[in-house]
Design an enzyme around this catalytic site. Sequence first.
Site, PDB file in Angstrom:
ATOM      1  N   ALA A   1      -5.807   7.152   6.065  1.00 55.77           N
ATOM      2  CA  ALA A   1      -6.639   6.441   5.097  1.00 55.77           C
ATOM      3  C   ALA A   1      -7.540   5.500   5.879  1.00 55.77           C
ATOM      4  O   ALA A   1      -7.332   5.263   7.068  1.00 55.77           O
ATOM      5  CB  ALA A   1      -5.785   5.665   4.094  1.00 55.77           C
TER       6      ALA A   1
ATOM      7  N   GLU B   1      -3.754  -0.311   3.318  1.00 60.13           N
ATOM      8  CA  GLU B   1      -5.215  -0.401   3.205  1.00 60.13           C
ATOM      9  C   GLU B   1      -5.645  -1.626   2.406  1.00 60.13           C
ATOM     10  O   GLU B   1      -6.659  -2.256   2.721  1.00 60.13           O
ATOM     11  CB  GLU B   1      -5.770   0.879   2.578  1.00 60.13           C
ATOM     12  CG  GLU B   1      -5.395   2.161   3.295  1.00 60.13           C
ATOM     13  CD  GLU B   1      -5.654   2.121   4.789  1.00 60.13           C
ATOM     14  OE1 GLU B   1      -6.635   1.477   5.216  1.00 60.13           O
ATOM     15  OE2 GLU B   1      -4.869   2.719   5.546  1.00 60.13           O
TER      16      GLU B   1
END
Length: 967
Positions: free
Chosen positions: A353, A389
């Site tokens: 990610a 994230e």
Amino acid sequence: MAKGFYISKSLGILGILLGVAAVCTIIALSVVYSQEKNKNANSSPVASTTPSASATTNPASATTLDQSKAWNRYRLPNTLKPDSYRVTLRPYLTPNDRGLYVFKGSSTVRFTCKEATDVIIIHSKKLNYTLSQGHRVVLRGVGGSQPPDIDKTELVEPTEYLVVHLKGSLVKDSQYEMDSEFEGELADDLAGFYRSEYMEGNVRKVVATTQMQAADARKSFPCFDEPAMKAEFNITLIHPKDLTALSNMLPKGPSTPLPEDPNWNVTEFHTTPKMSTYLLAFIVSEFDYVEKQASNGVLIRIWARPSAIAAGHGDYALNVTGPILNFFAGHYDTPYPLPKSDQIGLPDFNAGAMENWGLVTYRENSLLFDPLSSSSSNKERVVTVIAHELAHQWFGNLVTIEWWNDLWLNEGFASYVEYLGADYAEPTWNLKDLMVLNDVYRVMAVDALASSHPLSTPASEINTPAQISELFDAISYSKGASVLRMLSSFLSEDVFKQGLASYLHTFAYQNTIYLNLWDHLQEAVNNRSIQLPTTVRDIMNRWTLQMGFPVITVDTSTGTLSQEHFLLDPDSNVTRPSEFNYVWIVPITSIRDGRQQQDYWLIDVRAQNDLFSTSGNEWVLLNLNVTGYYRVNYDEENWRKIQTQLQRDHSAIPVINRAQIINDAFNLASAHKVPVTLALNNTLFLIEERQYMPWEAALSSLSYFKLMFDRSEVYGPMKNYLKKQVTPLFIHFRNNTNNWREIPENLMDQYSEVNAISTACSNGVPECEEMVSGLFKQWMENPNNNPIHPNLRSTVYCNAIAQGGEEEWDFAWEQFRNATLVNEADKLRAALACSKELWILNRYLSYTLNPDLIRKQDATSTIISITNNVIGQGLVWDFVQSNWKKLFNDYGGGSFSFSNLIQAVTRRFSTEYELQQLEQFKKDNEETGFGSGTRALEQALEKTKANIKWVKENKEVVLQWFTENSK
């Protein structure tokens, strides 16, 4: 950026057959590579629309150029500072008449001159410019300043610069604007502005998306592409009217038709906050979304393929994002800085990610979750990657490192607090405990090598994109996380949070170095009057500026503690000097006979304290819950007492420390600190153990034994021992799950159940083999109704394919090709490497470099799955040796992880012949180079030498121990 299979049963050495098949593989894969190279050659960047003799490109290597010229150095000069960009991009999602996908763009960058200069140096990679008056750019002054005329422009490929030579100098403190129009290829290389493709039914769909970190924003538009060059960005996307455009910010309003072509729309986005180029993102797709408004007003949306959204695969991510954002806002004492949080799952994405500010991009398997087909581990991955994230939205995005040498601070911090955010979203899972297995022990295996490196590297040593890429390793992520967890533990979480909040408030929208964090934590320590042996900076410099970690040796007869640099090979030559002489300031926690003792600091090589002396049957155990980043060794008597306690009542020792005892002892044995039989004796209690972490620590440690011995006579007795030890665990879960019809409630029990089945099947428990083959056969008879629970699919698929033949493999391949959920496809893709049939593995290896069969992003991990199979390792190694130059030239800048590939293919090396092959491989390819695999190759050489030594010393005693204890 986020970090992120099962191995089939051994068949022994296959000799001549292996060699013949390897040659076949080399020939087959060479053809595939040639096809890929030809495709790439035909997909070179488009030519400049207005060629000119003055528009020169300098192709020479930067190492041969005059280093006194600023444009021949990889770091930008400090003469200019960007203020803002206006960027318009138009991706074409159908190929042009040359068969290329392209994008067109225009950019205006406003910058301030900080020092007078007669040259503008800005990053540009694989962009072709439309000339204006013979130059690639137009320069003008702002606020009445007059720009000098342009002498010439040139592209310097080695350093990836667009260089504008001026006839006069820019004036200090004056502002200027520079315009450019350009065209680039929307390639499928997973870097910069690229294209991703997927099938919706029988229709191929194309997505235009981005991956800028670390040095690929320059591939999308000309920019000052360093993290400290923060600016505001005004993004406009021109796109087909039936598609949606996304960027870091929300659109200013509805999309409007392009005046000259109503089939295209224009979407203009709000201005971003001041931010780094590597965090930019823009996407054009026909993806759909689910949304909700968070309690703080932030708009949360999960984007994915329309069919995935319609099936509810984005719902879990949507439900956990709000709580995680709220957790971090409280943890950082800082509101979420943006009005929205978009998260999008992409079919083709190289990393796990990427934390783009306000528009986080993911591999589909890191964002999407199907409760009917996804396992608990899939769910855990989704929540932890999302937490990782989202942690970056503050730590990394709002406050950003000055330069990539401090990458560890970004990624190590997110890798630590991801467990806190995920634990908040799923409080019953005990996810924080898993950090010990997933990060601490994972990275210690690398950090115990003489070829390791410190967390923090001098900025002067990190210059090229390849050097930056090498930093994205286990040291930066997992050691960074481990030492920050240790820091939080000895400061207390409250003090850690207070210092962190002060750091974020002070440096919002700015750049920092790691010392800034230490200073703010020190302020928090001073405010709370916490007693430390010295300053936070002094303590942490020992852990960040020198590589490795200590082993603490305890003599319980005297209470003496001592420390030394722990090396898996104690005879290895440590060439990297340390100003601290490899002595650490170590926080010591301990328990005595199950009772926690007061904390202690070891600040010298040796010390004595009665906390660590025992009498009678007392035992002492250090590093409670493994919050410290170190290993522990004891005198022989204390080890014996611990083993007695484990076999009498293992619950007296915390579950994490039961795992620690196993993991530390095996590594101490590898380093010749304790006999290997001591480490093996520490596993005897497992016949009564039902918890996940001790078993996982044992299986992980014994996997090294498997790698060293699964081609020798030791492997039979080893399998018999594991069969004996795991059978009670297998029966426990069979009885408590209604003969595998139910799933344990607790997440750790679910993981333990998977270990029980995997270990039982791979070590010959007949009931297990019958169970997996029966379940797989049921599925083959009715492919539309999979009877295997998602938690068990990876291990059932792998073991069934290992027991089966061509029919089972072809069925699994067909299911893989038809899989609509990426998590299911991933399970099948890994399991296909479990076959015992050499020719099947040979065929599968040839598939990995055909992107129509295996996606480019999955090629490396698939090859690694094959090499982890003892039968497939030789195939892969022969191919890598024979085709390295072609492999490196064709894929060196793309989706291959050469570091992971080299580590995996050399993992079993334990003979002089294999060492000679590895040394010859290095020699033969020195001119070609190894890119991101350079450090991995040095580590492989070191590990191979250590393996040779270890096998020679331990083979006979290990054979005897397994033989005696498997009865």
